[in-house]
Write a protein that holds these residues in place. Structure first.
Motif, PDB file in Angstrom:
ATOM      1  N   LEU A   1       0.791  -1.276  -0.041  1.00 52.64           N
ATOM      2  CA  LEU A   1      -0.091   0.176   0.057  1.00 52.64           C
ATOM      3  C   LEU A   1       0.802   1.337   0.048  1.00 52.64           C
ATOM      4  O   LEU A   1       0.703   2.071  -0.935  1.00 52.64           O
ATOM      5  CB  LEU A   1      -0.948   0.020   1.164  1.00 52.64           C
ATOM      6  CG  LEU A   1      -1.846  -1.073   1.369  1.00 52.64           C
ATOM      7  CD1 LEU A   1      -2.851  -1.089   2.514  1.00 52.64           C
ATOM      8  CD2 LEU A   1      -2.570  -1.167   0.019  1.00 52.64           C
ATOM      9  N   VAL A   2       1.801   1.563   0.780  1.00 49.51           N
ATOM     10  CA  VAL A   2       2.428   2.774   1.003  1.00 49.51           C
ATOM     11  C   VAL A   2       3.867   2.143   1.019  1.00 49.51           C
ATOM     12  O   VAL A   2       4.335   1.303   1.557  1.00 49.51           O
ATOM     13  CB  VAL A   2       2.072   3.488   2.240  1.00 49.51           C
ATOM     14  CG1 VAL A   2       0.731   3.968   2.186  1.00 49.51           C
ATOM     15  CG2 VAL A   2       2.419   2.720   3.370  1.00 49.51           C
ATOM     16  N   PRO A   3       4.900   3.073   0.485  1.00 51.51           N
ATOM     17  CA  PRO A   3       6.349   3.149   0.381  1.00 51.51           C
ATOM     18  C   PRO A   3       6.887   3.395   1.695  1.00 51.51           C
ATOM     19  O   PRO A   3       6.272   4.332   2.617  1.00 51.51           O
ATOM     20  CB  PRO A   3       6.589   3.801  -0.706  1.00 51.51           C
ATOM     21  CG  PRO A   3       5.738   5.142  -0.842  1.00 51.51           C
ATOM     22  CD  PRO A   3       4.445   4.217  -0.434  1.00 51.51           C
ATOM     23  N   LEU A   4       7.993   2.900   2.187  1.00 53.55           N
ATOM     24  CA  LEU A   4       8.795   3.542   3.289  1.00 53.55           C
ATOM     25  C   LEU A   4       9.540   4.762   2.841  1.00 53.55           C
ATOM     26  O   LEU A   4      10.925   4.715   2.639  1.00 53.55           O
ATOM     27  CB  LEU A   4       9.672   2.333   3.836  1.00 53.55           C
ATOM     28  CG  LEU A   4       8.715   1.298   4.752  1.00 53.55           C
ATOM     29  CD1 LEU A   4       9.695   0.356   4.971  1.00 53.55           C
ATOM     30  CD2 LEU A   4       8.255   2.010   5.749  1.00 53.55           C
ATOM     31  N   GLY A   5       8.927   5.676   2.432  1.00 55.52           N
ATOM     32  CA  GLY A   5       9.668   7.013   2.015  1.00 55.52           C
ATOM     33  C   GLY A   5       8.470   8.075   1.816  1.00 55.52           C
ATOM     34  O   GLY A   5       7.295   7.901   1.799  1.00 55.52           O
TER      35      GLY A   5
END
Length: 536
Positions: free
Chosen positions: A505-509
């Motif tokens: 779902l979401v990136p680590l950035g």
């Protein structure tokens, strides 16, 4: 194989009556040797001997450097296929091996005795130990090796799985003193983890290892997954270490350091069980009859040629005389023998070299003022390498027997007044393999055990309670080595951990239009929230 008819020296240990008259030639036939060595890669010839007589037991193939290379090539190819076999199916092979071992134990007991000189009961200790390990791995390895889920950096959004991947080919250098337990017993977890093994057993005890290999192949292990090479340790050993993806070694501390340096130079892992100068503490409240019987087992099993046997015995001064009276009487009653049957309490040392060390340590100690409480003599009337079980008192530095590993049937007795003093003296050695505490107070015994610097400590037993509990790790500290056998650690050391993390779902950035500063604020708030929610 019969015992000598010569009379025992006056006051010496009795000789057990022989109830089995078979000779080495009756057991180790040319057909047996040809069958067991069929899978050995070797272009030369070497020989193994029996300590009972010193005579040649079998002529065996000797491996060259090229032979070792060929064995590794076959092991790598077979190992890739073996690694793809599900862990549960690999475990079933070990369980079938367990049953075959117990069914056919008489065969390997003969070989262990002929190759090591042990009494039959001490040879049976190896059968027990290997069966326990096979059962533990057969039941537990699939669970210990299965993929494990972990909490990701962002719970729910980060899915993390830990895999256990075999190293590839394990190089295993096995010693002569426990040729079944320290060959098959140490190879079983490597196979359970999905590795192939190239093993160099000691030439003098190679038949036992080869018998175990044949039995495991009969249980379903692909033949090329377990390769055996034979030859002199300084020649073949380095060739094994130079090619292995992981190295296991049991032997002397000096050689273990060389193995560790060579493995580290290649950036491959190693596990080493090395020497020991193990201590036993008899407290003032110990059951002296049980402690004396336990000391006999702890000091003289396999003629003291056991890394975890007791060589230093610390006894509280208030009970020392009564304990020594009981211990010495039991030691003098030990029956020596070399028959291929039960009945003897102690067998032979393994070689002239082992006998020389024992004679030197005892002779030097006596010359410098130590007292022989029991034993003290070689027994050529029984066999060329027999020596009486020996108790020494008055041992002090710089006597070699005080600090050096004897690896024979010799124990030094020391008296103490204070338990803290006894612990300090027991710990005053660079070794740290095994220890023993005897007391009627189990809680105090366990407290003292925690203070002893050793990888295993037994309360009201010498070594077998800890070693035989295969669910728990066993190994040494300091000059006694590194790494562990048994337990989860003894299996997982044969694997590499591989972490697979899937982000969802979401990136680590920075994302969704957040700039760097806003992203940092969001992550800071999130980290605080995770701590407040007690997320691990």
């Amino acid at each position: 194989m019969t015992d000598s008819k010569d009379a025992a020296p006056a006051g010496g240990n009795p000789v057990a009556a022989a109830t089995d008259t078979r000779t080495a030639a009756d057991v180790v036939t040319p057909a047996l040797v040809a069958r067991l060595t069929r899978g050995v890669t070797g272009s030369g010839e070497t020989a193994g001997h029996t300590p009972f007589t010193g005579e040649v037991l079998a002529r065996l193939p000797e491996s060259s450097a090229e032979d070792v290379g060929a064995a590794f090539a076959r092991a790598r190819e077979a190992g890739r296929r073996w690694a793809r076999v599900p862990a549960r199916e690999r475990a079933r092979v070990l369980l079938r091996f367990h049953d075959l071992l117990l069914d056919r134990q008489s065969e390997v007991l003969d070989l262990i005795q002929l190759e090591t000189g042990k009494a039959r009961l001490h040879a049976h200790e190896e059968v027990q130990a290997v069966a326990v390990v096979a059962r533990f791995l057969g039941r537990s390895a699939p669970r210990l090796l299965r993929p494990r889920a972990h909490t990701g950096v962002l719970p729910v959004l980060t899915k993390v799985t830990e895999l256990r991947v075999p190293h590839g080919v394990v190089g295993h250098i096995a010693p002569w003193n426990y040729p079944l337990e320290l060959s098959a017993g140490d190879a079983l977890p490597a196979f359970a983890a999905g590795n192939a093994v190239v093993m160099k057993p000691d030439t003098e005890t190679a038949l036992t290892a080869l018998w175990a290999r044949e039995l495991l192949v009969g249980a379903g292990l692909p033949e090329d997954v377990w390769q055996v090479v034979l030859g002199e340790g300084p020649v073949v050993g380095p060739e094994v270490v130079a090619r292995a993806d992981y190295v296991t070694f049991t032997g002397s501390t000096r050689t273990g350091r060389e193995v560790a340096r060579a493995a580290a130079g290649r950036l491959v892992g190693s596990s080493l069980e090395l020497g020991g100068k193990n201590a036993m503490l008899v407290l003032h409240d110990a059951d002296l009859d049980k402690a004396a019987a336990g000391a006999v087992r702890a000091c003289f099993s396999s003629a003291g040629q056991l890394c975890i046997s007791i060589e230093r015995l610390y006894v509280h001064a208030s009970v020392a005389d009564r304990f020594l009276e009981r211990f010495a009487a039991r030691t003098r009653a030990i029956r020596l023998g070399r028959s291929l049957s039960y009945g003897a309490d102690m067998g032979s040392l393994a070689s002239a070299r082992q006998l020389e060390t024992v004679v030197r340590h005892v002779g030097e100690a006596v010359a410098k003022g130590a007292t022989v409480v029991a034993g003290g003599r070689a027994r050529p009337d029984v066999g060329p390498f027999f020596h009486e079980p020996t108790i020494l008192e008055g041992v002090e530095p710089p006597m070699a027997v005080c600090t050096e590993e004897t690896f024979g049937p010799v124990v030094s007795v020391y008296r103490f007044d204070d338990e803290a003093e006894a612990v300090e003296r027991a710990n005053a050695t660079p070794y740290g393999l095994n220890a023993s505490v005897w007391t009627r107070d189990g809680r105090r015994g366990r407290a003292l055990a925690a203070a002893l610097r050793a990888g295993t400590v037994n309360v009201n037993e010498g070594y077998a309670a800890a070693y035989g509990s295969a669910h728990a790790p066993m190994g040494g500290v300091g000059d006694s080595g590194l790494g562990r056998r048994h337990g989860a650690e003894g299996l997982l050391k044969y694997t590499e951990a591989r972490t697979v993390a899937q982000q969802r779902l979401v990136p680590l950035g920075p994302s969704f239009g957040l700039d760097d500063a806003a992203y940092a604020r969001v992550m800071t708030a999130g980290l605080r929230a995770l701590k407040s929610l007690r997320v691990r």
